[in-house]
Design a protein around this motif. Structure first.
Motif, PDB file in Angstrom:
ATOM      1  N   ASP A  68       0.827  -1.207   0.000  1.00  0.00           N
ATOM      2  CA  ASP A  68       0.000   0.000   0.000  1.00  0.00           C
ATOM      3  C   ASP A  68       0.864   1.262   0.000  1.00  0.00           C
ATOM      4  O   ASP A  68       0.525   2.267  -0.637  1.00  0.00           O
ATOM      5  CB  ASP A  68      -0.930   0.006   1.213  1.00  0.00           C
ATOM      6  N   ALA A  69       1.997   1.210   0.722  1.00  0.00           N
ATOM      7  CA  ALA A  69       2.900   2.365   0.753  1.00  0.00           C
ATOM      8  C   ALA A  69       3.495   2.615  -0.626  1.00  0.00           C
ATOM      9  O   ALA A  69       3.597   3.760  -1.079  1.00  0.00           O
ATOM     10  CB  ALA A  69       4.008   2.146   1.777  1.00  0.00           C
ATOM     11  N   LEU A  82       9.907   8.259  -1.954  1.00  0.00           N
ATOM     12  CA  LEU A  82       9.639   6.834  -1.792  1.00  0.00           C
ATOM     13  C   LEU A  82      10.059   6.366  -0.396  1.00  0.00           C
ATOM     14  O   LEU A  82       9.313   5.666   0.293  1.00  0.00           O
ATOM     15  CB  LEU A  82      10.379   6.037  -2.868  1.00  0.00           C
ATOM     16  N   ALA A  83      11.255   6.748   0.013  1.00  0.00           N
ATOM     17  CA  ALA A  83      11.763   6.343   1.323  1.00  0.00           C
ATOM     18  C   ALA A  83      10.870   6.868   2.444  1.00  0.00           C
ATOM     19  O   ALA A  83      10.577   6.142   3.408  1.00  0.00           O
ATOM     20  CB  ALA A  83      13.197   6.842   1.508  1.00  0.00           C
ATOM     21  N   ASP A  88       6.983   6.154   6.817  1.00  0.00           N
ATOM     22  CA  ASP A  88       5.742   6.544   7.476  1.00  0.00           C
ATOM     23  C   ASP A  88       4.804   5.345   7.634  1.00  0.00           C
ATOM     24  O   ASP A  88       4.120   5.206   8.658  1.00  0.00           O
ATOM     25  CB  ASP A  88       5.048   7.654   6.687  1.00  0.00           C
ATOM     26  N   ALA A  89       4.773   4.467   6.621  1.00  0.00           N
ATOM     27  CA  ALA A  89       3.919   3.281   6.710  1.00  0.00           C
ATOM     28  C   ALA A  89       4.400   2.336   7.805  1.00  0.00           C
ATOM     29  O   ALA A  89       3.604   1.826   8.607  1.00  0.00           O
ATOM     30  CB  ALA A  89       3.888   2.557   5.363  1.00  0.00           C
ATOM     31  N   SER A  94       4.244  -0.481  13.190  1.00  0.00           N
ATOM     32  CA  SER A  94       5.620  -0.830  13.555  1.00  0.00           C
ATOM     33  C   SER A  94       5.861  -2.331  13.636  1.00  0.00           C
ATOM     34  O   SER A  94       6.984  -2.804  13.458  1.00  0.00           O
ATOM     35  CB  SER A  94       5.996  -0.163  14.875  1.00  0.00           C
ATOM     36  N   TRP A  95       4.825  -3.121  13.909  1.00  0.00           N
ATOM     37  CA  TRP A  95       4.971  -4.575  13.979  1.00  0.00           C
ATOM     38  C   TRP A  95       5.417  -5.154  12.640  1.00  0.00           C
ATOM     39  O   TRP A  95       5.978  -6.259  12.590  1.00  0.00           O
ATOM     40  CB  TRP A  95       3.636  -5.218  14.388  1.00  0.00           C
ATOM     41  N   ALA A  96       5.172  -4.449  11.540  1.00  0.00           N
ATOM     42  CA  ALA A  96       5.483  -4.976  10.212  1.00  0.00           C
ATOM     43  C   ALA A  96       6.956  -4.859   9.862  1.00  0.00           C
ATOM     44  O   ALA A  96       7.447  -5.580   8.985  1.00  0.00           O
ATOM     45  CB  ALA A  96       4.651  -4.255   9.153  1.00  0.00           C
ATOM     46  N   ALA A  97       7.675  -3.979  10.541  1.00  0.00           N
ATOM     47  CA  ALA A  97       9.036  -3.652  10.117  1.00  0.00           C
ATOM     48  C   ALA A  97       9.962  -4.863  10.125  1.00  0.00           C
ATOM     49  O   ALA A  97      10.742  -5.062   9.193  1.00  0.00           O
ATOM     50  CB  ALA A  97       9.603  -2.546  11.003  1.00  0.00           C
TER      51      ALA A  97
END
Length: 222
Positions: A68-69, A82-83, A88-89, A94-97
């Protein structure tokens, strides 16, 4: 009385959307299939029809967040935009990182790395440097949020980020000023800094270095 069962059809997309909401609310450790069945008003069997286990589901969720980002950033965005879209996403979810940080295996992580490399082909950077620079930018973008998540997860965070930073700053202030002249002087900055500003400072250093390696020719958009 148990909640009424859902009447509309259940799809993988619906499961992932509900799981993302719960992951945002409870974090990965607190997320369970029991919570998910309650949110979707269905049985565990209906969920297992779409995903094999929690690990697969969380990876699908992380892939959705990153995808989505990338979609929001658009294919024509420059490296800096892009970065920031990806940061931000991952900051919001934060659990996705940590699922993105490993050598790219998520489809969206592969797309991110490919997008970075493709954008580099539009600069004067020598072709033999593109892999190293692309992976350095990718690793920086996804690692900063993951590092913050790991740091926070190792302590009692009930008081929140500000209290945690205040604790770290206090420990810096207690250091010997002759042995640690920079850290003792920067304690106030640590206490008050904004994580996104810190990310942008590092990103700009990377992009300035890229401009330098490109010989000051066609600029890297920033």
């Amino acid at each position: 009385m148990s909640p009424a069962r859902r009447t509309e059809s259940l799809s993988r997309e619906v499961v992932v959307t509900a799981a993302i909401e719960l992951l945002d609310e409870h974090g990965e450790r607190g997320f369970t299939f029991k919570l998910l069945t309650e949110r979707l008003r269905t049985g565990a069997g209906a969920i297992y029809w779409h995903v094999a286990n929690k690990e697969e589901l969380v990876r699908l969720c992380a892939d959705r967040i990153l995808g989505d980002a990338l979609a929001a950033a658009g294919p024509e965005q420059d490296l800096r935009s892009l970065a920031l879209a990806v940061y931000d996403a991952l900051d919001r979810h934060s659990w996705a990182a940590r699922h993105v940080i490993v050598l790219p295996s998520l489809p969206s992580a592969l797309h991110l790395l490919d997008r970075i490399g493709t954008l580099l082909t539009g600069t004067p950077l020598p072709a033999e440097r593109r892999f190293l620079v692309a992976t350095a930018i990718f690793n920086y973008v996804v690692s900063v949020t993951a590092q913050d998540v790991v740091r926070v997860a190792t302590v009692d965070t009930s008081a929140g980020r500000d209290a945690l930073l205040a604790e770290y700053a206090k420990s810096w202030e207690s250091l010997d000023a002759q042995t640690f002249p920079f850290l003792t002087g920067a304690a106030a900055d640590l206490r008050e800094h904004d994580d996104r500003d810190q990310f942008v400072a590092g990103l700009d250093l990377l992009l300035d270095g890229l401009r330098h390696q490109s010989g000051g020719g066609q600029p890297v958009q920033g």
